[in-house]
Scaffold this motif. Structure first.
Motif, PDB file in Angstrom:
ATOM      1  N   VAL A 348      12.513  69.594  32.304  1.00  0.00           N
ATOM      2  CA  VAL A 348      13.765  70.129  32.830  1.00  0.00           C
ATOM      3  C   VAL A 348      14.946  69.397  32.201  1.00  0.00           C
ATOM      4  O   VAL A 348      14.998  68.165  32.224  1.00  0.00           O
ATOM      5  CB  VAL A 348      13.821  69.984  34.366  1.00  0.00           C
ATOM      6  CG1 VAL A 348      15.099  70.602  34.917  1.00  0.00           C
ATOM      7  CG2 VAL A 348      12.594  70.626  35.020  1.00  0.00           C
ATOM      8  N   GLY A 349      15.877  70.169  31.634  1.00  0.00           N
ATOM      9  CA  GLY A 349      17.033  69.535  31.018  1.00  0.00           C
ATOM     10  C   GLY A 349      17.919  70.532  30.315  1.00  0.00           C
ATOM     11  O   GLY A 349      17.873  71.723  30.578  1.00  0.00           O
ATOM     12  N   ASN A 350      18.713  70.029  29.371  1.00  0.00           N
ATOM     13  CA  ASN A 350      19.587  70.915  28.601  1.00  0.00           C
ATOM     14  C   ASN A 350      19.872  70.354  27.216  1.00  0.00           C
ATOM     15  O   ASN A 350      19.675  69.173  26.962  1.00  0.00           O
ATOM     16  CB  ASN A 350      20.908  71.172  29.348  1.00  0.00           C
ATOM     17  CG  ASN A 350      21.600  69.904  29.790  1.00  0.00           C
ATOM     18  OD1 ASN A 350      21.538  68.881  29.118  1.00  0.00           O
ATOM     19  ND2 ASN A 350      22.259  69.946  30.929  1.00  0.00           N
ATOM     20  N   GLY A 351      20.299  71.268  26.353  1.00  0.00           N
ATOM     21  CA  GLY A 351      20.767  70.869  25.028  1.00  0.00           C
ATOM     22  C   GLY A 351      19.714  70.805  23.943  1.00  0.00           C
ATOM     23  O   GLY A 351      19.968  70.241  22.883  1.00  0.00           O
ATOM     24  N   VAL A 352      18.530  71.396  24.139  1.00  0.00           N
ATOM     25  CA  VAL A 352      17.498  71.331  23.103  1.00  0.00           C
ATOM     26  C   VAL A 352      17.694  72.493  22.124  1.00  0.00           C
ATOM     27  O   VAL A 352      17.920  73.632  22.530  1.00  0.00           O
ATOM     28  CB  VAL A 352      16.077  71.349  23.725  1.00  0.00           C
ATOM     29  CG1 VAL A 352      15.798  72.638  24.470  1.00  0.00           C
ATOM     30  CG2 VAL A 352      15.012  71.123  22.660  1.00  0.00           C
ATOM     31  N   ARG A 353      17.651  72.166  20.825  1.00  0.00           N
ATOM     32  CA  ARG A 353      17.811  73.190  19.788  1.00  0.00           C
ATOM     33  C   ARG A 353      16.576  74.073  19.689  1.00  0.00           C
ATOM     34  O   ARG A 353      15.474  73.654  20.034  1.00  0.00           O
ATOM     35  CB  ARG A 353      18.033  72.541  18.417  1.00  0.00           C
ATOM     36  CG  ARG A 353      19.358  71.848  18.244  1.00  0.00           C
ATOM     37  CD  ARG A 353      19.707  71.707  16.766  1.00  0.00           C
ATOM     38  NE  ARG A 353      18.552  71.410  15.938  1.00  0.00           N
ATOM     39  CZ  ARG A 353      18.263  70.212  15.434  1.00  0.00           C
ATOM     40  NH1 ARG A 353      19.029  69.192  15.735  1.00  0.00           N
ATOM     41  NH2 ARG A 353      17.223  70.034  14.661  1.00  0.00           N
TER      42      ARG A 353
END
Length: 631
Positions: A348-353
Motif C-alpha cells: 500500500v502506497g503511492n508514487g510507483v512508476r
C-alpha cells in the motif's frame, strides 16, 4: 425405462426459465463488455459507505470515537497481542497502553499542560515515538510531528508555526537540538529521551517514566468534543516556501486509519512500516491502520533495501507500505534466490512508476499493489481498488456524488488556473492534464494550516464554476482517461519530488543565497532517466568580483538542508532569465537539463562519494545516465 418414466416423469421447467437464463447470461456479458469494473466499484463504494455510516451513527448517538479510543479498547480486549515489533522486541497492546500512561502521568505532574495545548515531537522511528504520541493524546494535547531531516532555520520555523508549549526530542537527535537551542523561543520547555542532561534548562524524560504510575489519566482529558477538532500537526512543504503545519482533525485520522481496511487488510495481517513516522503515510495509514484492524506492526528504524525481504520473512509480514522510490530501491537490489518466498500479499502506497510496478510484480511475486492518492492536508482521496497499473484510483458518478472534484485547465506560464471570459474555470477533457481541485463542504472540509492564515487562503479557489463555490487546490496535475481511471501527472508551483519527499525550491534557494558570493539562485527539478521524480538543480548568479567556492557551497547545503533537498547539479550563469511577470524562468532551464554537451555554462555535480561538488564533464554525465554514478 419407459415404464420407469411413467412412474417418475422428469420435471419440465416452466417456459420462461430458458429465456431468463439467456437474459442473465446476456446481461453478464454486456456488463463485462460495457461495465467491466462494475462489481469492483460497487464493493469499494459499499466499503466507503459502510465506514461513513458507522461514523454517522456515532455522531447521532452523541459519541465521538477516536483512533485513541479504539486503541484503549483493544488494549483491554486483546492485551497480550503484539502491537509493535521493533528490532526483535515485542510490545503488546497492553505494554504500549501502560507506557503511554506513564508518559501522560509525567507531563501531568511536571508540566502545566492544558487540554488543547500543542507539544512538538522531534523523534525518529522507535516505539517511544508512539508512546509519547499516545501519552500526550491521552492528555488532550495536539501533537506536532517534526521532520527530523529538516535543519536549523527551517526547523525553528516549524516549531514556531505550531506554537508548542513543549518540545520532546529523541536521544539520537540531540545534535539537531544543540543547533537550534540558542535560537529557540525561551517559553518552549525542552524534554529529551535520556536519563541525564548536561544542559541545565533541558529536562530528562526516561528517568521520570520509570518512576511514574501506569494508571490511566482521567478520560475527560482525552475525550473529543467533535471529530473536527485538531489532534495533530503534520508538516508538508506544500507548493511553495517553508514547511507548513497542516492541521489534522480526528476525522482525518479516522479516514486515514481506514485505508488498510478498505484495501482488504485484516486483524491477522502483520504490517511492515519503514517510512518515517512523522509522515502521514506511516502514522495515520500505518499505525492508525493497525489500530483500526487490531493488527500487528513491524516498525523499522530506517528503510534498508538489503534487509527488507529478510525482515518480511523473519516477521511473517503480509502487508508493506511503500513510496515509489522504495519499490525502485528494492528492484535495484541484486537478484537473489527465493525472492518470491514470502507472505506479503498487499503493498500500500503511492508514487510507483509503471515500469517499476511491473518489474516489482514480476520479480517479487503475486503482491497486490494498492496505489492511492491523498495530500496530508487535503480533503480528497483516490484508491486504486482494481489494480490497474499506473493509476492512482478510479472514479464514477457515485464517488463524485460523495467526494466532488474536478480537473481544470491550468496556465503553466502564469502559474494559475485558466479562467474564461466570464471569469469561470474550465474543465479539461478526458485524456488531458488538469489541476485537481476538490469541493470544500461540511462533509469534506479543509482544515488549513497553523500559524499564517494566508497559507490556508492560498490553497483555496473561490468562484470556480459559480459565485460562492469553494474548492481545495491540491497543487497536483492529473489525467482522467476514458475508463475513468486517474493518473498523477506532475506538481505545479515551486515544488518537485525527489526520493519520496517534496522539495520546496524557495527553501533551497534561501539557503544558497546566504553565501556571500551568491547574488541569486534559481532552483528547479530536472528529470534523470530511471529515477523517480526530479533531481534538484540550482542556476547561480555570482556577485561581482567573486568566484564559486565549491567547498563552501557543499558545506552550506549539507548543513542547512535535508539530504533529499541538496541540489545535485549546479549551473553558473551570467544573467538570470525572468518571465513576463518578473518571476524566475524555470521552464527552459528544466528542459535543458544537465547535459554538458548542449549547455555552454559551467556545470557541477554533487558527488556524495567524494563529499564535494565536482565539474560535470561529458564522462561524468554518461556515468550518471548509465547508472554507474549513484545519486
Amino acid at each position: 425405462m419407459r415404464v420407469w418414466d411413467e412412474f417418475y416423469p422428469l420435471p419440465v421447467p416452466p417456459s420462461w426459465v430458458p429465456g431468463a437464463a439467456v437474459g442473465i447470461l446476456s446481461l453478464h456479458f454486456i456488463q463485462k463488455l460495457l461495465f467491466p469494473y462494475f462489481w469492483a466499484d460497487l464493493r469499494y463504494l459499499l466499503k466507503v459507505l459502510t465506514y461513513g455510516l458507522r461514523m454517522e451513527m456515532y455522531r447521532l448517538q452523541g459519541r465521538v470515537v477516536t483512533v485513541l479510543d479504539k486503541f484503549v479498547k483493544l488494549a483491554e480486549k486483546q492485551p497480550h497481542k503484539p502491537f509493535l515489533i521493533y528490532e526483535g522486541t515485542v510490545h503488546t497492546y497492553r505494554d504500549v497502553d501502560r507506557r503511554s500512561n506513564r508518559i501522560a502521568q509525567v507531563f501531568l505532574q511536571h508540566e502545566a499542560l492544558k487540554k488543547g495545548d500543542t507539544v512538538a515531537l522531534l523523534m525518529g522511528n522507535e516505539p517511544d515515538f508512539i508512546h509519547v504520541w499516545f501519552g500526550l493524546a491521552k492528555l488532550g494535547c495536539v501533537v506536532a510531528f517534526l521532520n527530523f531531516n529538516v535543519r536549523f532555520r527551517s526547523l525553528l520555523h516549524c516549531i514556531s508555526s505550531c506554537e508548542p508549549k513543549i518540545l520532546v526530542v529523541g536521544a539520537d537527535l540531540l545534535g539537531t537540538l544543540e543547533e537550534i537551542l540558542p535560537n529557540l523561543q525561551k517559553e518552549v520547555s525542552v524534554w529529551i529521551m535520556t536519563k541525564d542532561s548536561t544542559i541545565p534548562t533541558v529536562h530528562t524524560l526516561l528517568d521520570k517514566i520509570e518512576a511514574a504510575s501506569e494508571d490511566p489519566v482521567s478520560v475527560n482529558r482525552c475525550s473529543a468534543n467533535n471529530l473536527k477538532s485538531a489532534v495533530l500537526y503534520i508538516f508538508t512543504s506544500g507548493t511553495t516556501g517553508l514547511p507548513k503545519a497542516a492541521l489534522i482533525s480526528h476525522m482525518q485520522v479516522l479516514k486515514g486509519a481506514a485505508g488498510l481496511w478498505a484495501f482488504g487488510a485484516t486483524a491477522e495481517d502483520i504490517i511492515y512500516i519503514t517510512l518515517p513516522l512523522y509522515h502521514s503515510a506511516a502514522s495515520l495509514l500505518g499505525i492508525g491502520g493497525c489500530i483500526e484492524l487490531g493488527a500487528t506492526c513491524v516498525l523499522k528504524k530506517k528503510f534498508s533495501a538489503s534487509q527488507f525481504w529478510s525482515d518480511c520473512k523473519k516477521y511473517n509480514v503480509t502487508v508493506i507500505q511503500y513510496i515509489g522510490e522504495l519499490c525502485r530501491y528494492l528492484c535495484n537490489q541484486p537478484v537473489k534466490e527465493g525472492e518470491k518466498n514470502h507472505k506479503v500479499r498487499l503493498a500500500v502506497g503511492n508514487g510507483v512508476r509503471n515500469d517499476v510496478w511491473r518489474e516489482f510484480l514480476d520479480r517479487f511475486g503475486a503482491v497486490k499493489i494498492c496505489e492511492f492518492y491523498g495530500a496530508t492536508e487535503g480533503n480528497i482521496c483516490f484508491m486504486n481498488h482494481t489494480g490497474k497499473i499506473g493509476s492512482v484510483g478510479r472514479t464514477n458518478f457515485f464517488y463524485k456524488l460523495f467526494f466532488p472534484f474536478d480537473l481544470i485547465k491550468y496556465d503553466f506560464q502564469k502559474d494559475e488556473p485558466i479562467r474564461n471570459k466570464h471569469g469561470w474555470c474550465e474543465k479539461v477533457k478526458k485524456g488531458e492534464a488538469g489541476l485537481l481541485i476538490s469541493k470544500v463542504n461540511a462533509k469534506n472540509p479543509f482544515f488549513g494550516y497553523a500559524g499564517n492564515k494566508r497559507h490556508t487562503e492560498k490553497k483555496l479557489l473561490c468562484d470556480v464554476f459559480k459565485m460562492g463555490d469553494l474548492y481545495f487546490n491540491t497543487g497536483d496535475l492529473m489525467i482522467q482517461d476514458h475508463d475513468n481511471f486517474l493518473y498523477f501527472w506532475d506538481r505545479i508551483g515551486d515544488t518537485f519530488r525527489w526520493k519520496g519527499e517534496n522539495v520546496a525550491t524557495t527553501e533551497v534557494s534561501d539557503v544558497i543565497v546566504m553565501l556571500d558570493f551568491i547574488q541569486e539562485a534559481n532552483v528547479y527539478g530536472v528529470f534523470v532517466p530511471d529515477h523517480e521524480g526530479k533531481a534538484g538543480m540550482a542556476s547561480l548568479i555570482l556577485k561581482q568580483n567573486t568566484s564559486l567556492d565549491l567547498e563552501q557551497m557543499y558545506k552550506q547545503v549539507v548543513t542547512y538542508l535535508p539530504s533529499y533537498a541538496c541540489p545535485l547539479f549546479l549551473r553558473v550563469q551570467e544573467k538570470m532569465e525572468m518571465t513576463g511577470t518578473f518571476k524566475q524562468q524555470k521552464f527552459r532551464l528544466m528542459d535543458e537539463g544537465f547535459n554538458p554537451s548542449t549547455i555552454a555554462d559551467p556545470l557541477y555535480f554533487l558527488d556524495n562519494s567524494k563529499k564535494a561538488y565536482i565539474l560535470l564533464t561529458k564522462e561524468v554525465h554518461e556515468m550518471i545516465l548509465s547508472g554507474k554514478m549513484k545519486l
